[in-house]
Design a protein around this motif. Structure first.
Motif, PDB file in Angstrom:
ATOM      1  N   TYR A  87       0.774  -1.235   0.000  1.00 42.42           N
ATOM      2  CA  TYR A  87       0.000   0.000   0.000  1.00 42.42           C
ATOM      3  C   TYR A  87       0.807   1.287   0.000  1.00 42.42           C
ATOM      4  O   TYR A  87       0.266   2.346  -0.203  1.00 42.42           O
ATOM      5  CB  TYR A  87      -0.956   0.009   1.205  1.00 42.42           C
ATOM      6  CG  TYR A  87      -1.993  -1.067   1.073  1.00 42.42           C
ATOM      7  CD1 TYR A  87      -3.030  -0.948   0.157  1.00 42.42           C
ATOM      8  CD2 TYR A  87      -1.894  -2.222   1.823  1.00 42.42           C
ATOM      9  CE1 TYR A  87      -3.964  -1.953   0.012  1.00 42.42           C
ATOM     10  CE2 TYR A  87      -2.824  -3.227   1.683  1.00 42.42           C
ATOM     11  CZ  TYR A  87      -3.864  -3.083   0.776  1.00 42.42           C
ATOM     12  OH  TYR A  87      -4.778  -4.075   0.627  1.00 42.42           O
TER      13      TYR A  87
ATOM     14  N   ARG B 127     -14.632  -4.226  -6.945  1.00 46.49           N
ATOM     15  CA  ARG B 127     -14.360  -5.610  -7.330  1.00 46.49           C
ATOM     16  C   ARG B 127     -14.834  -6.579  -6.268  1.00 46.49           C
ATOM     17  O   ARG B 127     -15.461  -7.612  -6.557  1.00 46.49           O
ATOM     18  CB  ARG B 127     -12.858  -5.786  -7.570  1.00 46.49           C
ATOM     19  CG  ARG B 127     -12.458  -7.204  -8.002  1.00 46.49           C
ATOM     20  CD  ARG B 127     -10.947  -7.339  -8.107  1.00 46.49           C
ATOM     21  NE  ARG B 127     -10.298  -7.147  -6.819  1.00 46.49           N
ATOM     22  CZ  ARG B 127     -10.247  -8.087  -5.871  1.00 46.49           C
ATOM     23  NH1 ARG B 127     -10.837  -9.262  -6.070  1.00 46.49           N
ATOM     24  NH2 ARG B 127      -9.615  -7.851  -4.747  1.00 46.49           N
TER      25      ARG B 127
ATOM     26  N   ASN C 270      -7.612   3.732  -6.721  1.00 48.73           N
ATOM     27  CA  ASN C 270      -7.221   2.319  -6.639  1.00 48.73           C
ATOM     28  C   ASN C 270      -8.004   1.573  -5.567  1.00 48.73           C
ATOM     29  O   ASN C 270      -8.436   0.435  -5.769  1.00 48.73           O
ATOM     30  CB  ASN C 270      -5.717   2.209  -6.345  1.00 48.73           C
ATOM     31  CG  ASN C 270      -4.868   2.638  -7.524  1.00 48.73           C
ATOM     32  OD1 ASN C 270      -5.322   2.629  -8.661  1.00 48.73           O
ATOM     33  ND2 ASN C 270      -3.632   3.024  -7.253  1.00 48.73           N
ATOM     34  N   LEU C 271      -8.185   2.241  -4.423  1.00 48.96           N
ATOM     35  CA  LEU C 271      -8.924   1.595  -3.341  1.00 48.96           C
ATOM     36  C   LEU C 271     -10.405   1.426  -3.689  1.00 48.96           C
ATOM     37  O   LEU C 271     -11.036   0.424  -3.342  1.00 48.96           O
ATOM     38  CB  LEU C 271      -8.771   2.398  -2.051  1.00 48.96           C
ATOM     39  CG  LEU C 271      -7.353   2.379  -1.438  1.00 48.96           C
ATOM     40  CD1 LEU C 271      -7.267   3.345  -0.268  1.00 48.96           C
ATOM     41  CD2 LEU C 271      -6.970   0.985  -1.000  1.00 48.96           C
TER      42      LEU C 271
ATOM     43  N   GLN D 160     -10.521 -10.237   4.691  1.00 48.18           N
ATOM     44  CA  GLN D 160     -10.226 -10.945   3.447  1.00 48.18           C
ATOM     45  C   GLN D 160     -10.219 -12.453   3.672  1.00 48.18           C
ATOM     46  O   GLN D 160     -10.722 -13.220   2.836  1.00 48.18           O
ATOM     47  CB  GLN D 160      -8.867 -10.490   2.913  1.00 48.18           C
ATOM     48  CG  GLN D 160      -8.524 -11.045   1.534  1.00 48.18           C
ATOM     49  CD  GLN D 160      -9.478 -10.542   0.462  1.00 48.18           C
ATOM     50  OE1 GLN D 160      -9.648  -9.336   0.307  1.00 48.18           O
ATOM     51  NE2 GLN D 160     -10.103 -11.469  -0.254  1.00 48.18           N
TER      52      GLN D 160
ATOM     53  N   GLU E  75     -10.818  -1.478  -5.895  1.00 46.04           N
ATOM     54  CA  GLU E  75     -10.754  -2.700  -5.094  1.00 46.04           C
ATOM     55  C   GLU E  75     -12.089  -2.981  -4.403  1.00 46.04           C
ATOM     56  O   GLU E  75     -12.563  -4.123  -4.377  1.00 46.04           O
ATOM     57  CB  GLU E  75      -9.640  -2.560  -4.047  1.00 46.04           C
ATOM     58  CG  GLU E  75      -9.478  -3.782  -3.168  1.00 46.04           C
ATOM     59  CD  GLU E  75      -8.468  -3.568  -2.045  1.00 46.04           C
ATOM     60  OE1 GLU E  75      -8.345  -4.462  -1.201  1.00 46.04           O
ATOM     61  OE2 GLU E  75      -7.809  -2.515  -2.029  1.00 46.04           O
TER      62      GLU E  75
END
Length: 513
Positions: free
Chosen positions: A236, A378, A371-372, A500, A375
């Motif tokens: 990150y 997705r 970018n986050l 996750q 994510e």
């Protein structure tokens, strides 16, 4: 270009002072009056033997000094390097600053010590090879970038030795990087041989003259600066460590009566002496500062002292190599050099790693957020697809729960990402504020010292001290806040990994079902 902001932890250390005595040359006629014994240097009385009365009254010019290291004429440059320079160079690849400079009169062996010869390479050459050896042996996945610059200060004018026809360069003070020479060429290098090639090129352009004191007398001060950037990557953020090594070969002080110079040579010698006097005054003031408290240090009296400011009292591990001649005709130069070297032992510097993160421009914020958010989208899409396939919910889930297990995870992931964005942005802004505060603190310290030196209104000094205390309180609060932010970011990342794992487990269970 990364923004480097220093962490709060500092290590206070004193200047390392080494003395190196050269051999008597074949052309010199006189007696050897210098004796080196372990760390002690003794300068014998150069006069003829005293009579009985003077001996019993102790009217002798003999001087005795003790230093961190002392090297006799039989020692090589490699001996000097191994004992007092090598450990300092090792810190450069770990984000620390280091400064090595040779100080002494003309003809005492400064350039020989710093540059050397093919059979006895100098400290500059040995240091270059050491840096690239350390990089080659490094076992981490870090990326290294090495850049090199080479300048000279001649008659108080700065020239770039890596440019064929360099114009006059300006010296400016940057709140983050300290003293910066505007327009100085920095060349990216991949081997010690390339730096050595640049060093030889620069030395061929350096101003030298033949005087009666020295056949190849340096008429300028030269500074070779090697910067090592080390990028530590994780998922990150990019962490950057920036170590800087400054290797300084000073011109030698000289007396016109010894060199028999005239015209331009005489004027050059006067300018050399003026800048070296400014350096000596800074060493004196810094020595007094440690013994008697805050004292005004006249860095601005010369460009040389402004360039060496970090090395003398700032963020740097510094080694001063005082070079001396053993011949009796150089007695006064030898004693003066040793006197200033002895005072330099009292000087303290504050060493800290130069660690920073990528520039905190708006474009960087936007890129990170984009970018986050990609994510998050997705993960949401993946969760929605898997949720529709799940037929059995966990037994412990409440019947009236409107959100499925995966919806809850999706919501927590979104919150986790947003929290990480806010924490990183707050930490970036805090580090920028710290840079500005440290710059103001430095200016305040200089103002207080200056007012005390000229004994101005005490009320002004008190007001400056009060403001200084406020700034110190702010720095302490910011340091505590920075520690808290970093702990929260670490906890956030740990929670993200847990979420996750839960998602992966749910998807795996559904696939097995």
């Amino acid at each position: 270009m990364p923004t480097i902001s220093a962490p709060a932890t500092k290590k206070t250390t004193t200047l390392t002072v080494a003395v190196k005595c050269r051999r008597l040359s074949e052309r010199e006629r006189g007696q050897d009056i210098v004796r080196v014994n372990n760390k002690e240097v003794v300068v014998l009385d150069p006069d003829l033997p005293k009579d009985y009365l003077e001996r019993i009254q102790n009217r002798t010019k003999e001087k005795k000094y003790s230093f961190d290291y002392a090297f006799s004429p039989d020692c090589t440059n490699l001996d000097v390097y191994v004992q007092c320079i090598s450990s300092v160079i090792s810190g450069v690849v770990q984000g620390l600053n280091a400064t090595v400079f040779a100080y002494g009169s003309t003809g005492s062996g400064k350039t020989y010590t710093m540059v050397g010869t093919k059979s006895d390479p100098g400290l500059m050459v040995l240091s270059m090879h050491r840096i690239f050896d350390l990089i080659e042996k490094d076992k981490s996945s870090d990326e290294f970038e090495v850049t090199c610059s080479y300048l000279e200060v001649h008659n108080e004018i700065i020239y770039d030795l890596l440019e064929k026809s360099s114009g006059h360069l300006e010296l400016r003070e940057d709140p983050v990087h300290g003293m910066v020479v505007a327009g100085l060429r920095c060349i990216k290098v991949h081997s010690a041989d390339k730096i050595l090639e640049l060093l030889n090129l620069g030395n061929s352009r350096r101003k030298t003259e033949s005087t009666e004191a020295n056949a190849t007398s340096s008429r300028s001060h030269a500074v070779l600066e090697i910067t090592v950037k080390r990028r530590q990557k994780n998922k990150y953020r990019n962490q950057v460590m920036r170590g800087k090594l400054a290797l300084v070969d000073l011109a030698g002080s000289e007396r016109a009566s010894e060199t028999n110079s005239g015209g331009q040579k005489l004027r050059d010698g006067a300018n050399i002496n003026r800048s070296l006097l400014a350096l000596a005054n800074c060493i004196n003031a810094l020595g007094k500062q440690q013994k008697k408290g805050l004292a005004y240090v006249p860095y601005r009296n010369s460009k040389l002292t402004r360039i060496l400011k970090d090395g003398l009292s700032g963020n740097s591990q510094t080694v001063m190599v005082a070079t001396i001649s053993p011949v009796d005709s150089q007695y006064h130069h030898t004693v003066n050099t040793l006197k200033y070297a002895d005072r330099a032992k009292e000087i303290r510097t504050h060493v800290q790693k130069n660690i920073g993160t990528v520039d905190t421009h708006v474009s960087d914020y936007q890129r990170m957020i984009d970018n986050l958010q990609i994510e998050v989208c997705r993960l949401k899409k993946e969760l929605a697809e898997k949720e529709s396939q799940l037929s059995i919910k966990p037994a412990e889930r409440a019947a009236d729960d409107e959100l499925s297990w995966l919806n809850i995870l999706s919501h927590e992931i979104s919150e986790n990402v947003q929290e990480r964005i806010n924490l990183q942005k707050a930490l970036f802004e805090l580090e920028e504020a710290n840079v500005r505060i440290h710059s103001e603190l430095q200016h305040l310290d200089e103002a207080i010292a200056k007012h005390q030196a000229i004994e101005r209104d005490e009320a002004v000094v008190e007001a400056l001290r009060a403001r200084r205390q406020v700034i110190l309180d702010n720095i302490r609060d910011n340091d505590e806040a920075g520690v808290n932010y970093r702990e929260e970011i670490a906890a956030n990342e740990s929670h993200r990994c847990e979420l996750q794992d839960m998602i992966d487990e749910a998807i795996s269970n559904n696939g097995n079902g």
